[in-house]
Design an enzyme around this catalytic site. Structure first.
Site, PDB file in Angstrom:
ATOM      1  N   CYS A 116      25.870   2.882 -25.635  1.00  0.00           N
ATOM      2  CA  CYS A 116      24.558   2.766 -24.579  1.00  0.00           C
ATOM      3  C   CYS A 116      23.466   2.821 -25.529  1.00  0.00           C
ATOM      4  O   CYS A 116      22.269   2.342 -24.969  1.00  0.00           O
ATOM      5  CB  CYS A 116      24.698   3.944 -23.682  1.00  0.00           C
ATOM      6  N   HIS A 256      17.255   4.077 -20.856  1.00  0.00           N
ATOM      7  CA  HIS A 256      18.618   3.941 -20.601  1.00  0.00           C
ATOM      8  C   HIS A 256      18.883   4.476 -19.226  1.00  0.00           C
ATOM      9  O   HIS A 256      18.769   5.678 -18.760  1.00  0.00           O
ATOM     10  CB  HIS A 256      19.575   4.618 -21.678  1.00  0.00           C
ATOM     11  N   ASN A 286      24.898   2.100 -14.705  1.00  0.00           N
ATOM     12  CA  ASN A 286      24.935   2.187 -16.409  1.00  0.00           C
ATOM     13  C   ASN A 286      25.588   1.064 -16.771  1.00  0.00           C
ATOM     14  O   ASN A 286      26.963   0.958 -16.788  1.00  0.00           O
ATOM     15  CB  ASN A 286      25.620   3.685 -16.618  1.00  0.00           C
TER      16      ASN A 286
HETATM   17  O1  UT7 Z   1      25.546   6.501 -21.245  1.00  0.00           O
HETATM   18  C1  UT7 Z   1      26.092   7.452 -20.969  1.00  0.00           C
HETATM   19  C2  UT7 Z   1      27.150   7.564 -20.164  1.00  0.00           C
HETATM   20  N1  UT7 Z   1      27.177   8.895 -19.543  1.00  0.00           N
HETATM   21  C3  UT7 Z   1      26.385   9.645 -18.627  1.00  0.00           C
HETATM   22  O2  UT7 Z   1      25.258   9.512 -18.750  1.00  0.00           O
HETATM   23  C4  UT7 Z   1      26.987  10.859 -17.877  1.00  0.00           C
HETATM   24  C5  UT7 Z   1      26.223  11.959 -17.961  1.00  0.00           C
HETATM   25  N2  UT7 Z   1      26.736  13.146 -17.058  1.00  0.00           N
HETATM   26  C6  UT7 Z   1      26.212  12.855 -15.509  1.00  0.00           C
HETATM   27  O3  UT7 Z   1      25.709  11.808 -15.258  1.00  0.00           O
HETATM   28  C7  UT7 Z   1      26.904  13.914 -14.538  1.00  0.00           C
HETATM   29  O4  UT7 Z   1      27.501  14.766 -15.315  1.00  0.00           O
HETATM   30  C8  UT7 Z   1      28.083  13.195 -13.561  1.00  0.00           C
HETATM   31  C9  UT7 Z   1      27.245  12.318 -12.698  1.00  0.00           C
HETATM   32  C10 UT7 Z   1      28.985  12.412 -14.324  1.00  0.00           C
HETATM   33  C11 UT7 Z   1      28.741  14.197 -12.627  1.00  0.00           C
HETATM   34  O5  UT7 Z   1      27.552  15.222 -11.982  1.00  0.00           O
HETATM   35  P1  UT7 Z   1      27.766  16.762 -12.190  1.00  0.00           P
HETATM   36  O6  UT7 Z   1      26.535  17.154 -11.325  1.00  0.00           O
HETATM   37  O7  UT7 Z   1      27.981  16.999 -13.573  1.00  0.00           O
HETATM   38  O8  UT7 Z   1      29.157  16.875 -11.375  1.00  0.00           O
HETATM   39  P2  UT7 Z   1      30.595  17.554 -11.821  1.00  0.00           P
HETATM   40  O9  UT7 Z   1      31.269  16.755 -12.869  1.00  0.00           O
HETATM   41  O10 UT7 Z   1      30.418  18.901 -12.559  1.00  0.00           O
HETATM   42  O11 UT7 Z   1      31.411  17.748 -10.577  1.00  0.00           O
HETATM   43  C12 UT7 Z   1      31.064  18.308  -9.534  1.00  0.00           C
HETATM   44  C13 UT7 Z   1      32.087  18.202  -8.357  1.00  0.00           C
HETATM   45  C14 UT7 Z   1      33.399  18.496  -8.968  1.00  0.00           C
HETATM   46  O12 UT7 Z   1      34.236  18.882  -7.979  1.00  0.00           O
HETATM   47  P3  UT7 Z   1      34.662  20.584  -8.034  1.00  0.00           P
HETATM   48  O13 UT7 Z   1      35.306  20.723  -9.060  1.00  0.00           O
HETATM   49  O14 UT7 Z   1      33.227  21.175  -8.022  1.00  0.00           O
HETATM   50  O15 UT7 Z   1      35.488  20.756  -6.744  1.00  0.00           O
HETATM   51  C15 UT7 Z   1      34.099  17.032  -9.295  1.00  0.00           C
HETATM   52  O16 UT7 Z   1      35.367  16.933  -9.134  1.00  0.00           O
HETATM   53  O17 UT7 Z   1      31.997  16.997  -7.901  1.00  0.00           O
HETATM   54  C16 UT7 Z   1      33.369  16.370  -8.258  1.00  0.00           C
HETATM   55  N3  UT7 Z   1      33.122  14.735  -8.353  1.00  0.00           N
HETATM   56  C17 UT7 Z   1      32.812  13.879  -7.291  1.00  0.00           C
HETATM   57  N4  UT7 Z   1      33.034  14.107  -6.012  1.00  0.00           N
HETATM   58  C18 UT7 Z   1      32.758  12.905  -5.064  1.00  0.00           C
HETATM   59  C19 UT7 Z   1      33.033  14.121  -9.367  1.00  0.00           C
HETATM   60  N5  UT7 Z   1      32.978  12.882  -9.388  1.00  0.00           N
HETATM   61  C20 UT7 Z   1      32.823  12.793  -7.707  1.00  0.00           C
HETATM   62  C21 UT7 Z   1      32.854  11.502  -7.059  1.00  0.00           C
HETATM   63  N6  UT7 Z   1      32.511  11.702  -5.594  1.00  0.00           N
HETATM   64  N7  UT7 Z   1      32.423  10.118  -7.535  1.00  0.00           N
END
Ligand code: UT7
Length: 331
Positions: A116, A256, A286
């Site tokens: 990225c 980005h 992204n």
């Molecule tokens: O170019 C670089 C590329 N990468 C990035 O920029 C990613 C950087 N990270 C992020 O943007 C965030 O970490 C995410 C958007 C990927 C995730 O957000 P978060 O607030 O960190 O959520 P999390 O991964 O801690 O997940 C929270 C909950 C989980 O459920 P439990 O375990 O709390 O029950 C996940 O299973 O949200 C759940 N979850 C979803 N729910 C509905 C994860 N993905 C989804 C989804 N829809 N698509």
């Protein structure tokens, strides 16, 4: 000794697939909601390339538009750098395929992979190539088709990414315009946080590897998030210091486009109001190396980048990698 030549962007272009996949479309396929995706990421829809389109096709489209925009012909290009993590094939480089597609017969061509951060890496390195006087017309492209590397059953990653390409033409320009400063960095110990483990020499493709989805994007989202929030602001400040420009003089911050919350945190670090931050993550998700050049193009096309404006482009990504460039827009 540093010469007086400075490299500047004299044309921009994009190659964006037509097909839109909305959050509501994803609700039909996986256990997710529009509300979750919008609140956690700011993404509402993304573009996906059809099966017959490869990275070099989007890249060539972007290149044509950038050339037209710059008033240059393909024969005038002497170097092509394609930043991509999703090449058409393992080799030859996508840059060579683009060279043939656009008929840039006099250009040397190579790919650069900083995922990225790829466009910022390519822009800064290409700017050095112009400043030394070695190259006079460089085509820099950021292009990725991440939809081919996404596990469409993994809701934690598949909602985030989209496809696209953006291109710029770099050429010698008069001061005070051009690429004023750049900073690049990497921390390879962070490679396990975000990667595609299989498909290279470490884990060659096999039916077993494919069954375990090891050829798709693996991400420790929270850890990448924490890294991104810190590094975006930091590297922007470093690049501005190097350029001798205070953050309040920045007309447009072009980060980005990975997640609106990461973008907001970086803007806060620079004390910049969101009116001076370019955002299109809602429409494209992204797009990896393509995200910054697409944003540059849209900012220019919408009249948000005008002659004399100071813009800062900042990327972060797998590697881990990061980078920022300070530009004074010249057209
Ligand atoms: O170019 C670089 C590329 N990468 C990035 O920029 C990613 C950087 N990270 C992020 O943007 C965030 O970490 C995410 C958007 C990927 C995730 O957000 P978060 O607030 O960190 O959520 P999390 O991964 O801690 O997940 C929270 C909950 C989980 O459920 P439990 O375990 O709390 O029950 C996940 O299973 O949200 C759940 N979850 C979803 N729910 C509905 C994860 N993905 C989804 C989804 N829809 N698509």
């Amino acid at each position: 000794m540093r010469s007086n030549v400075r490299a500047g962007i004299i044309g921009v272009g994009v190659g964006i697939p037509e097909k839109v996949i909305t959050n509501h479309d994803l609700e039909q396929r996986i256990d997710t909601t529009d509300e979750w995706i919008v609140t956690r990421t700011g993404i509402r829809e993304r573009r996906v390339a059809p099966p017959h389109i490869a990275t070099s096709d989007l890249a060539a489209q972007a290149a044509h538009q950038a050339l037209q925009n710059a008033g240059k012909s393909a024969e005038e290009i002497d170097l092509i750098v394609v930043a991509t993590a999703t090449p058409d094939m393992p080799w030859p480089s996508t840059a060579c395929l683009v060279q043939a597609k656009i008929g840039a017969t006099k250009a040397a061509a190579f790919d650069l992979n900083a995922v990225c951060s790829g466009f910022v890496y390519a822009l800064w390195i290409a700017a050095q190539a112009v400043e030394t006087g070695a190259y006079r017309c460089v085509l820099v492209i950021g292009a990725d088709i991440l939809s081919r590397q996404v596990n469409w059953e993994d809701r934690a990653t598949c909602v985030l990414f989209g496809d696209g390409a953006g291109a710029v033409i770099l050429a010698p320009v008069e001061e005070p315009y051009g690429v004023l400063a750049g900073v690049l960095g990497a921390d390879g110990t962070g490679a396990p946080l975000l990667n595609v483990p299989a498909g290279g020499t470490r884990e060659p493709l096999s039916p077993e590897v494919i069954a375990r989805k090891r050829h798709t994007i693996q991400m420790r989202g929270r850890e990448v998030f924490k890294f991104a929030v810190t590094i975006m602001g930091e590297v922007a400040v470093q690049a501005l210091e190097k350029a001798g420009i205070p953050p309040e003089e920045v007309s447009l911050f072009i980060p980005h486009q990975a997640n609106i919350r990461i973008i907001q945190a970086a803007a806060e670090r620079l004390n910049l109001p969101m009116e001076r931050v370019f955002v299109n993550v809602d429409r494209y998700g992204n797009t990896s190396a393509a995200s910054i050049p697409i944003a540059l193009y849209e900012a220019w096309a919408q009249g948000r980048l005008k002659k004399g404006d100071v813009a800062v482009v900042v990327g972060f990504g797998a590697g881990l990698t990061w980078g920022a460039c300070v530009l004074r827009w010249m057209y």
